[in-house]
Write an enzyme that holds these catalytic residues in place. Structure first.
Site, short mmCIF file in Angstrom:
data_model
loop_
_atom_site.label_atom_id
_atom_site.label_comp_id
_atom_site.label_asym_id
_atom_site.label_seq_id
_atom_site.Cartn_x
_atom_site.Cartn_y
_atom_site.Cartn_z
N GLU A 152 0.87 -0.99 0.05
CA GLU A 152 0.16 0.01 0.16
C GLU A 152 0.87 1.09 -0.22
O GLU A 152 1.57 1.66 1.04
CB GLU A 152 -1.07 -0.01 1.23
CG GLU A 152 -1.99 -1.23 1.24
CD GLU A 152 -2.89 -1.04 0.37
OE1 GLU A 152 -3.14 -0.06 -0.37
OE2 GLU A 152 -3.89 -1.98 0.60
N CYS B 42 -2.58 9.35 2.32
CA CYS B 42 -2.37 8.76 0.85
C CYS B 42 -3.23 9.01 -0.38
O CYS B 42 -2.87 8.96 -1.21
CB CYS B 42 -2.04 7.30 1.16
SG CYS B 42 -3.64 6.52 1.84
P1 NAD Z 1 8.01 5.41 4.77
O1 NAD Z 1 7.96 4.50 3.42
O2 NAD Z 1 9.14 6.12 4.93
O3 NAD Z 1 7.95 4.24 6.10
C1 NAD Z 1 6.96 3.13 6.20
C2 NAD Z 1 7.32 2.40 7.14
O4 NAD Z 1 8.49 1.37 6.56
C3 NAD Z 1 7.81 2.72 8.51
O5 NAD Z 1 7.28 1.78 9.52
C4 NAD Z 1 9.44 2.47 8.26
O6 NAD Z 1 10.26 2.44 9.35
C5 NAD Z 1 9.60 1.39 7.49
N1 NAD Z 1 10.70 1.06 6.51
C6 NAD Z 1 11.82 1.84 6.45
N2 NAD Z 1 12.69 1.41 5.63
C7 NAD Z 1 12.46 0.17 5.82
C8 NAD Z 1 13.01 -1.06 5.19
N3 NAD Z 1 14.32 -0.93 4.48
N4 NAD Z 1 12.49 -2.23 5.43
C9 NAD Z 1 11.50 -2.38 6.22
N5 NAD Z 1 10.89 -1.16 6.62
C10 NAD Z 1 11.21 -0.02 6.45
O7 NAD Z 1 6.52 5.85 4.76
P2 NAD Z 1 5.91 6.87 5.81
O8 NAD Z 1 6.75 8.27 5.72
O9 NAD Z 1 6.00 6.34 7.14
O10 NAD Z 1 4.45 7.11 5.29
C11 NAD Z 1 4.07 7.99 4.29
C12 NAD Z 1 3.65 7.19 2.99
O11 NAD Z 1 2.81 6.19 3.25
C13 NAD Z 1 3.19 8.16 1.95
O12 NAD Z 1 3.82 7.80 0.75
C14 NAD Z 1 1.82 7.76 1.93
O13 NAD Z 1 1.10 7.92 0.69
C15 NAD Z 1 1.86 6.27 2.29
N6 NAD Z 1 0.68 5.58 2.64
C16 NAD Z 1 0.03 4.95 2.04
C17 NAD Z 1 -1.30 4.15 2.39
C18 NAD Z 1 -2.14 3.42 1.39
O14 NAD Z 1 -3.09 2.82 1.96
N7 NAD Z 1 -1.82 3.29 0.17
C19 NAD Z 1 -1.67 4.52 3.70
C20 NAD Z 1 -1.00 5.54 4.38
C21 NAD Z 1 -0.02 6.05 3.84
#
Ligand code: NAD
Length: 500
Positions: A238, A272
């Site tokens: 997602e 998102c």
């Molecule tokens: P992010 O990608 O920075 O982090 C998401 C999660 O991934 C965090 O828990 C982070 O610690 C973890 N992470 C980071 N690097 C990793 C790795 N190498 N391996 C495994 N896990 C890792 O995203 P964010 O800033 O927390 O969230 C915002 C983003 O999420 C936006 O792009 C938003 O659009 C998206 N989002 C999508 C939905 C959806 O349903 N499509 C819903 C909410 C947010």
């Protein structure tokens, strides 16, 4: 069970409105994550063993516990994520509604069911069931720290899995709160939490869980997928969005403007599936823009206001870059603008005349900004709406052509004459295509996402024509050939005669 290794490193979560420390949390390393996953395997076998009824009863107990302690959770969300109390309460309410739906529908959607075995295999009784993976790892973002991960957690649990949840490093306290509340309501840690940064998430990807449900940015999604490829761990992705709204000439413009500004600026634009681009029919463009400007001017991002702070400090620079670039390319801010970007808060910003190639139109901004563009007709509106690499949500305001327009959008979800309404309907699947990811949470698809399919063919009586045996004769093969010609050949010949 492997004993969890002691973890000494810690990190703080901060109140984004003030910078004050909200809580201190362990940075869990790979050894700790492995221990938690081992424990989850034990919980998974108990959880699967209590069956649909047993799980439903316990999930409803958790649901009631969440309702009773909602104020506590909402206060923590306000502090750790920064969102206003009302928005936090709405988020929890929707998450509870989804939990209720998942608990109540899991058996109907996933239980073993008979399917037709077909004419050739009429001696078989065929059935399909959807079975839990065992342990599911959920990696969550900070923007909807309850609703978003619960879209995976609630559905994965209802499908019979134990869950290990790695919340965002910006909202670890909320993740811990959720796991604690489950334990208090159910009495067993079927939902556990590990906290930390990307490395902790990476350790969860490598831990041998049955599936990873990831929500976050497309860049991290790629890293998660690459890590999961090592162990062939399936993934649900997602990711981000650049959602468009289309406003047709017969739309209710007041309602469309209200939906635009809420869709763009609620949660300080950190949604998102928030509205980041609007395409408006030229016949109503001026009136729509007046209406939107009027409504947007009444909103303010401030402590205690309707818009909270930007949760992740690094996002401020992205929002500033998108606004500045749009203005430099000939765009105009009719509300807000470069001065709207403060140290912690960003004021609502409405941009017009922004070229299609600008980052404000092509990249996820994740702030309370929106571009508004005039279009000749719905064909142009659809082409522009579909003109990004993302494909998460979308919105159409209009009457006569609204459904027709919605059906042409390349997106996982579309709201007509409402905004984000699809996210609140538990029976509707939620997810995207392209850079927005793949797989679905919510609804029957969301339950199946956390299962693998198990097919059974049971022989009811000996077949008239035994083909899967070395005792098969040439005569059997001839009869099989005649049978297939009789069953399917005629239709083909008729089709050919008709020139089909
Ligand atoms: P992010 O990608 O920075 O982090 C998401 C999660 O991934 C965090 O828990 C982070 O610690 C973890 N992470 C980071 N690097 C990793 C790795 N190498 N391996 C495994 N896990 C890792 O995203 P964010 O800033 O927390 O969230 C915002 C983003 O999420 C936006 O792009 C938003 O659009 C998206 N989002 C999508 C939905 C959806 O349903 N499509 C819903 C909410 C947010």
């Amino acid at each position: 069970m492997t004993a969890a290794a002691p973890t000494t490193a810690t990190f703080d979560s901060l109140d984004p409105a003030t910078g004050e420390v909200v809580g201190t949390h362990p940075v869990h390393d790979a050894a700790h994550v492995a221990g938690v996953v081992d424990r989850a395997r034990i919980e998974a076998s108990w959880w699967e063993g209590i069956g649909f009824d047993g799980r439903k009863e316990r999930l409803i107990a958790w649901q009631k516990h969440l309702v009773q302690h909602m104020d506590e959770l909402v206060a923590l969300m306000h502090r750790e994520n920064g969102k206003p109390y009302g928005d936090a309460a709405l988020e929890v309410t929707l998450a509870i509604d989804h939990l209720h739906w998942a608990a109540g529908h899991a058996e109907k959607v996933l239980r073993r069911r008979r399917v037709s075995s077909g004419l050739l295999m009429a001696n078989q009784s065929a059935s399909v069931a959807y079975r839990p993976f065992g342990v599911v790892g959920v990696i969550g973002p900070w923007n909807y720290p309850v609703f978003t991960p619960m879209g995976s957690i609630a559905y994965a649990l209802a499908a019979g899995n134990a869950v290990v949840f790695k919340p965002s490093e910006y909202t670890p306290g909320i993740g811990e709160w959720l796991a604690r509340s489950f334990l208090e309501a159910v009495g067993r840690p079927v939902l556990q939490v590990v906290t930390g940064f990307g490395e902790t998430g990476g350790a969860l990807c490598a831990s041998g869980v049955g599936k990873i449900a990831f929500t976050g940015s497309p860049g991290t999604a790629r890293r998660v997928m690459a890590a999961c490829a090592e162990t062939l761990t399936p993934v649900l992705m997602e990711a981000g969005g650049k959602d468009a709204m289309i406003v047709d000439e017969d739309a209710d413009l007041t309602a469309a403007a209200d939906a635009t500004i809420w869709g763009a600026a609620a949660n300080a634009g950190q949604t998102c599936a928030g509205v980041e681009r609007v395409y408006v029919h030229e016949r109503v463009y001026d009136r729509f823009l007046d209406e939107l400007t009027e409504q947007a001017k009444g909103l303010a991002a401030e402590p205690g206001g309707q818009l909270g702070p930007i949760t992740m400090p690094s996002q401020i620079d992205i929002i500033r870059r998108h606004i500045d670039h749009a203005i430099a390319c000939g765009g105009r801010a009719v509300v807000g603008g470069p001065d709207a970007v403060g140290d912690r808060f960003v004021q609502p910003t409405v941009l017009v005349d922004v070229p299609d190639s600008c980052p404000a139109v092509t990249e996820e901004t994740f702030g309370p900004t929106v571009t508004v563009t005039k279009v000749r007709d719905m064909q142009e509106a659809v082409a522009k709406a579909n003109g990004t690499t993302y494909g998460l949500g979308s919105t159409v305001f209009g009457k006569a052509r609204a459904v027709e327009t919605a059906q042409q959008l390349r997106a996982g979800m579309t709201a007509i004459n409402g905004v984000l309404s699809f996210a609140g309907v538990p029976s509707l699947p939620f997810g995207g295509i392209g850079e927005s990811g793949f797989g679905r949470i919510h609804g029957p698809d969301g339950l199946k996402e956390f299962t693998y399919t198990h097919a059974i063919a049971r022989q009811r009586f000996k077949p008239a024509l035994a083909l899967t045996t070395f005792r098969r004769t040439a005569k059997d093969e001839e009869r099989a050939g005649k049978l297939v010609a009789a069953l399917y050949g005629r239709e083909g010949r008729e089709g050919r005669r008709k020139g089909r």
